[in-house]
Design a protein around this motif. Structure first.
Motif, PDB file in Angstrom:
ATOM      1  N   THR A  57     122.116 -17.840  41.135  1.00  0.00           N
ATOM      2  CA  THR A  57     121.085 -18.296  42.067  1.00  0.00           C
ATOM      3  C   THR A  57     120.110 -19.197  41.327  1.00  0.00           C
ATOM      4  N   ASN A  58     119.642 -18.723  40.193  1.00  0.00           N
ATOM      5  CA  ASN A  58     118.717 -19.526  39.402  1.00  0.00           C
ATOM      6  C   ASN A  58     119.369 -20.816  38.949  1.00  0.00           C
ATOM      7  N   PHE A  59     120.600 -20.690  38.509  1.00  0.00           N
ATOM      8  CA  PHE A  59     121.251 -21.860  37.934  1.00  0.00           C
ATOM      9  C   PHE A  59     121.503 -22.926  38.991  1.00  0.00           C
ATOM     10  N   LEU A  60     121.875 -22.485  40.179  1.00  0.00           N
ATOM     11  CA  LEU A  60     122.117 -23.461  41.247  1.00  0.00           C
ATOM     12  C   LEU A  60     120.818 -24.139  41.653  1.00  0.00           C
ATOM     13  N   LEU A  61     119.746 -23.371  41.695  1.00  0.00           N
ATOM     14  CA  LEU A  61     118.452 -23.982  42.006  1.00  0.00           C
ATOM     15  C   LEU A  61     118.111 -25.024  40.955  1.00  0.00           C
ATOM     16  N   PHE A  62     118.398 -24.682  39.708  1.00  0.00           N
ATOM     17  CA  PHE A  62     118.141 -25.623  38.611  1.00  0.00           C
ATOM     18  C   PHE A  62     118.963 -26.900  38.801  1.00  0.00           C
ATOM     19  N   LEU A  63     120.250 -26.734  39.077  1.00  0.00           N
ATOM     20  CA  LEU A  63     121.110 -27.910  39.251  1.00  0.00           C
ATOM     21  C   LEU A  63     120.613 -28.779  40.401  1.00  0.00           C
ATOM     22  N   ARG A  64     120.101 -28.118  41.429  1.00  0.00           N
ATOM     23  CA  ARG A  64     119.729 -28.854  42.622  1.00  0.00           C
ATOM     24  C   ARG A  64     118.392 -29.582  42.453  1.00  0.00           C
ATOM     25  N   PHE A  65     117.445 -28.956  41.798  1.00  0.00           N
ATOM     26  CA  PHE A  65     116.085 -29.496  41.853  1.00  0.00           C
ATOM     27  C   PHE A  65     115.558 -30.046  40.534  1.00  0.00           C
ATOM     28  N   LEU A  66     116.278 -29.859  39.462  1.00  0.00           N
ATOM     29  CA  LEU A  66     115.782 -30.379  38.190  1.00  0.00           C
ATOM     30  C   LEU A  66     116.860 -31.242  37.553  1.00  0.00           C
ATOM     31  N   PRO A  67     116.450 -32.213  36.745  1.00  0.00           N
ATOM     32  CA  PRO A  67     117.448 -33.038  36.083  1.00  0.00           C
ATOM     33  C   PRO A  67     118.204 -32.194  35.064  1.00  0.00           C
ATOM     34  N   MET A  68     119.511 -32.079  35.228  1.00  0.00           N
ATOM     35  CA  MET A  68     120.242 -31.142  34.380  1.00  0.00           C
ATOM     36  C   MET A  68     120.541 -31.722  33.006  1.00  0.00           C
ATOM     37  N   ILE A  69     120.228 -33.012  32.850  1.00  0.00           N
ATOM     38  CA  ILE A  69     120.400 -33.626  31.540  1.00  0.00           C
ATOM     39  C   ILE A  69     119.065 -34.223  31.135  1.00  0.00           C
ATOM     40  N   ALA A  70     118.742 -34.092  29.860  1.00  0.00           N
ATOM     41  CA  ALA A  70     117.467 -34.616  29.376  1.00  0.00           C
ATOM     42  C   ALA A  70     117.558 -36.145  29.354  1.00  0.00           C
ATOM     43  N   ILE A  71     117.104 -36.751  30.449  1.00  0.00           N
ATOM     44  CA  ILE A  71     117.299 -38.192  30.622  1.00  0.00           C
ATOM     45  C   ILE A  71     116.669 -38.962  29.461  1.00  0.00           C
ATOM     46  N   ALA A  72     115.395 -38.638  29.195  1.00  0.00           N
ATOM     47  CA  ALA A  72     114.682 -39.386  28.164  1.00  0.00           C
ATOM     48  C   ALA A  72     115.363 -39.221  26.810  1.00  0.00           C
ATOM     49  N   GLU A  73     115.861 -38.012  26.547  1.00  0.00           N
ATOM     50  CA  GLU A  73     116.443 -37.779  25.225  1.00  0.00           C
ATOM     51  C   GLU A  73     117.798 -38.436  25.060  1.00  0.00           C
ATOM     52  N   VAL A  74     118.567 -38.447  26.156  1.00  0.00           N
ATOM     53  CA  VAL A  74     119.868 -39.100  26.061  1.00  0.00           C
ATOM     54  C   VAL A  74     119.681 -40.580  25.735  1.00  0.00           C
ATOM     55  N   LYS A  75     118.641 -41.167  26.322  1.00  0.00           N
ATOM     56  CA  LYS A  75     118.409 -42.595  26.059  1.00  0.00           C
ATOM     57  C   LYS A  75     118.128 -42.846  24.586  1.00  0.00           C
ATOM     58  N   MET A  76     117.519 -41.863  23.942  1.00  0.00           N
ATOM     59  CA  MET A  76     117.174 -42.055  22.526  1.00  0.00           C
ATOM     60  C   MET A  76     118.417 -42.158  21.649  1.00  0.00           C
ATOM     61  N   VAL A  77     119.520 -41.592  22.088  1.00  0.00           N
ATOM     62  CA  VAL A  77     120.713 -41.657  21.238  1.00  0.00           C
ATOM     63  C   VAL A  77     121.684 -42.743  21.695  1.00  0.00           C
ATOM     64  N   MET A  78     121.239 -43.566  22.630  1.00  0.00           N
ATOM     65  CA  MET A  78     122.103 -44.674  23.034  1.00  0.00           C
ATOM     66  C   MET A  78     121.888 -45.848  22.086  1.00  0.00           C
ATOM     67  N   PRO A  79     122.892 -46.714  21.974  1.00  0.00           N
ATOM     68  CA  PRO A  79     122.737 -47.832  21.041  1.00  0.00           C
ATOM     69  C   PRO A  79     121.504 -48.682  21.364  1.00  0.00           C
ATOM     70  N   GLN A  80     121.155 -48.780  22.629  1.00  0.00           N
ATOM     71  CA  GLN A  80     120.008 -49.606  23.002  1.00  0.00           C
ATOM     72  C   GLN A  80     118.706 -49.100  22.391  1.00  0.00           C
ATOM     73  N   ALA A  81     118.682 -47.810  22.055  1.00  0.00           N
ATOM     74  CA  ALA A  81     117.442 -47.250  21.535  1.00  0.00           C
ATOM     75  C   ALA A  81     117.263 -47.587  20.061  1.00  0.00           C
ATOM     76  N   ASP A  82     118.315 -48.060  19.428  1.00  0.00           N
ATOM     77  CA  ASP A  82     118.258 -48.381  18.009  1.00  0.00           C
ATOM     78  C   ASP A  82     118.148 -49.890  17.860  1.00  0.00           C
ATOM     79  N   PRO A  83     116.992 -50.396  17.546  1.00  0.00           N
ATOM     80  CA  PRO A  83     116.788 -51.845  17.589  1.00  0.00           C
ATOM     81  C   PRO A  83     117.454 -52.595  16.449  1.00  0.00           C
TER      82      PRO A  83
END
Lengths: 475, 215
Positions: A425-451
């Motif tokens: 129940t908790n997990f489904l609520l989480f999937l539904r209402f919160l971003p399940m992936i750390a958007i900001a953090e994923v961007k930090m490890v993308m090549p674009q984040a490394d100038p």
């Protein structure tokens, strides 16, 4: 010889040629789009199971612990097994979010949010059991050092009390850590959602995040501090859980190997649980670009390593029992493997020690089906490990006259099944209402984040890359 | 974009944190104060099937406690007097009083009077009157001035902390054994010398280990 001869190009952490904004869209759209039909069905089932849990707990509290299968000899049964099992599962989340963060493991960003949520919900499920197993839940506040008419403190020499502090600290720190990590993404959602109410709700929890430089500085510092705080907890919580057993004098419990062995087991089962959930979620939500097959492989390697640590502990326990020359120790362990609970012992051995060996093969490590099946097998095995430890040592203790066989009642079983309801129940609520992936953090490890844009040889290229969009942080 | 929240919203998290903590402290204090036996137990004075008055019998008439609570020196229980004990006098005295009707009824039918139990420890706590009374702990120390009570009222909390307060330091509460039923007894000037003397002579050593009371 070139100075870069040792440079091996790492597999990209995010596949599929994404830009910053397509990543945001990929994750945030899940929350913004209408609720899928299957979600309602899954949520309904989880709710029913959760209802079952509350029913069983109500019945237990009304009738007393006699409705469980406990007897005079086996005074700890499924409740304690389930507690240890759920707490153990939680450990993967903390390991991924804190330890891998401090070790600068970029791949954690794809799964940390997800795993931390799992931690929190697992610890919630775990916390129920020690609370209700005292029998008189209405005096549970005695576990806290509060002033009372008995003029007594709780027994500070007891690991059971340390457990109270360990688990409650663990829950608090995990929750804080998870929440702090969520703030930038909550702000992203606040800025994207259409409904005014949703914007207000996300906005309230985003604490006025604007993505400014100062905010990021404070944020990173806070995140680092929390990671530092959470890291010792990865070790301490299950160490103390193991003390619940190891500090006693029961043969089979009184073992110095317990703390490292429990911690390894916890991480083992936790990674398996993350794997199970992640394989389902990435499929349903089409997140294969972020939670890539490389992630699955890395996690499988951890499962293999920790599986062998646990296996080593099983074997070492036997060796020490023999080497100690203590009759009772020897009996306890031989009895585990050949006595009335041998079936449980061998389920544990095959699930935890034999099954993970498939992961020696790269092909198996990278097979979704194999990973999924083994992750479930491992969790079954780890449940049986706790069963073997808790029950076999008690059932055949020093006095053959008091030996007894333990079997659970339907209340035991349904309570355990019910905790899955609470969890999902908790997990489904989480999937539904919160971003399940750390958007900001994923961007930090993308090549674009490394100038720097190293080329294949590790040299800085002269030409600008077209992917360098505006240096945005949260859209 | 318009601001989602007014300016005062900035202060909400801090205020929330503060008030949650204060609330928590208030709840703990509340339970500690209003939930303690000092508050919930002391003052319990149920009405009895007969309007029997200790003030009259033990106070004005000066009947010794042991006349009615006869086993208090010998056994764990002080005991409640039987109908016969009352009838030693009331077969002659106030025989026409309507207040005594239930007593005579009990006498005729042979059923006991159903007195309501007031001082009651939970079953898991063991208490023994003789151990206390015979070393000189007076009735009044634990039951208050019964001789002034129209209806018996619990005047001490009887909580574990209360037992331990005395067990840790019994000196102020000891008196000569002859005086235990004397409600009006006051400690003398040299009370502590006396108490220390009694303690060493009788080797008084109140237990504080758990299984003295939880056997």
């Amino acid at each position: 010889m070139s100075s870069n001869s040792g440079y091996v190009k790492e597999a990209p952490l995010v596949k599929g040629n994404h830009t910053f904004s397509s990543i945001t869209a990929l994750v945030a759209d899940i929350v913004e789009k209408p609720t899928p039909f299957w979600w309602y069905i899954a949520f309904g089932i989880s709710n029913l199971l959760m209802g079952l849990l509350f029913l069983m707990l109500g019945y237990l509290i009304w009738e007393g612990t006699g409705v469980w299968g406990l007897n005079n000899t086996v005074a700890w049964g499924w409740a304690i097994i389930n507690f240890v099992w759920w707490v153990g599962i939680g450990h993967a989340g903390t390991l991924i979010s804190a330890v891998l963060f401090l070790f600068r493991q970029g791949w954690r960003t794809a799964i940390n949010r997800f795993a931390e949520a799992m931690t929190i919900f697992a610890v919630m499920c775990a916390g129920i059991f020690p609370a209700v197993h005292v029998g008189r839940i209405w005096v549970i506040y005695w576990v806290f050092p509060l002033p009372n008419q008995m003029q007594m403190w709780p027994n500070f020499q007891s690991p059971l009390l340390w457990d109270v502090f360990a688990v409650s600290t663990y829950f608090t720190v995990s929750l804080l850590f998870w929440y702090v990590g969520l703030i930038p993404d909550l702000a992203t959602l606040r800025d994207r959602v259409k409904s005014k109410l949703a914007a207000k709700l996300y906005g309230a929890f985003a604490l006025g995040w604007t993505g400014g430089n100062r905010q990021w500085q404070n944020y990173e510092k806070a995140y680092m501090l929390l990671a530092g705080l959470a890291t010792p907890l990865v070790l301490s919580v299950h160490t103390i859980v193991s003390f619940d057993f190891a500090v006693s004098i029961i043969p089979g419990w009184h073992t110095t190997i317990f703390p490292p062995y429990f911690v390894a087991g916890a991480i083992f089962s936790g990674f398996a649980m993350v794997m199970t959930l992640m394989i389902i979620a990435r499929k349903i939500y089409g997140l294969q670009d972020i939670m890539t097959i490389d992630h699955i492989e890395k996690m499988n390697i951890i499962i293999l390593v920790t599986g062998w640590m646990v296996g080593f502990a099983y074997i070492m326990e036997f060796f020490i029992a023999w080497y100690s020359g203590v009759e009772y120790e020897k009996f306890a362990f031989v009895n585990r493997a050949t006595g009335p609970y041998a079936w449980a012992y061998w389920i544990m051995m095959s699930c935890n020690v034999i099954a993970p060996n498939f992961f020696w093969f790269r092909k198996m490590r990278r097979s979704i089906t194999v990973s999924f099946i083994l992750s479930i097998v491992v969790n079954i095995g780890m449940w049986f490990e706790r069963f073997v430890i808790t029950v076999t040592s008690l059932a055949q203790d020093f006095l053959p006259g008091s030996w007894a066989y333990y079997s659970p009642t339907w209340v035991d079983v349904l309570t355990y099944v019910g905790t899955f309801g609470l969890f999902f129940t908790n997990f489904l609520l989480f999937l539904r209402f919160l971003p399940m992936i750390a958007i900001a953090e994923v961007k930090m490890v993308m090549p674009q984040a490394d100038p720097h844009y190293y080329d294949e040889d590790g040299n800085e290229p002269v030409k600008e890359t077209e992917e360098l969009n505006e240096p945005n942080t949260n859209s | 974009m318009a601001q989602l929240f007014p300016k005062w919203a900035n202060k909400v998290p801090k205020k929330l944190l503060l008030s949650v903590n204060l609330l928590l402290l208030a709840v703990i204090f509340g339970f500690w104060y209003w939930g303690s036996p000092k508050y919930t137990q002391v003052g319990y004075a149920p009405s009895q099937p007969i309007d029997y008055s200790h003030r009259l019998h033990a106070g004005e008439l000066g009947i010794d406690c042991q006349y009615c609570h006869g086993s208090v020196m010998e056994s764990a229980n002080a005991g409640i007097p039987s109908t016969e004990t009352c009838m030693t006098c009331h077969s002659q005295i106030a025989t026409d009083s309507p207040m005594l009707e239930p007593l005579y009824e009990a006498w005729e039918t042979g059923n006991p009077v159903e007195w309501v139990h007031i001082h009651k420890l939970p079953g898991f706590a063991y208490f023994n009157h003789s151990a206390h009374v015979n070393v000189g702990v007076g009735c009044a120390t634990c039951h208050g001035r019964v001789d002034r009570m129209e209806v018996v009222m619990q005047s001490e909390p009887l909580s574990m902390g209360w037992c331990l307060d005395c067990h840790n330091n019994p000196e102020p509460y000891l008196r000569p054994v002859e005086e235990v039923t004397n409600m009006a007894w006051e400690p003398e000037e040299d009370h502590f010398e006396f108490a220390r003397m009694v303690i060493s002579k009788k080797n008084i050593n109140p237990p504080i280990y758990c299984n003295a009371c939880h056997r």
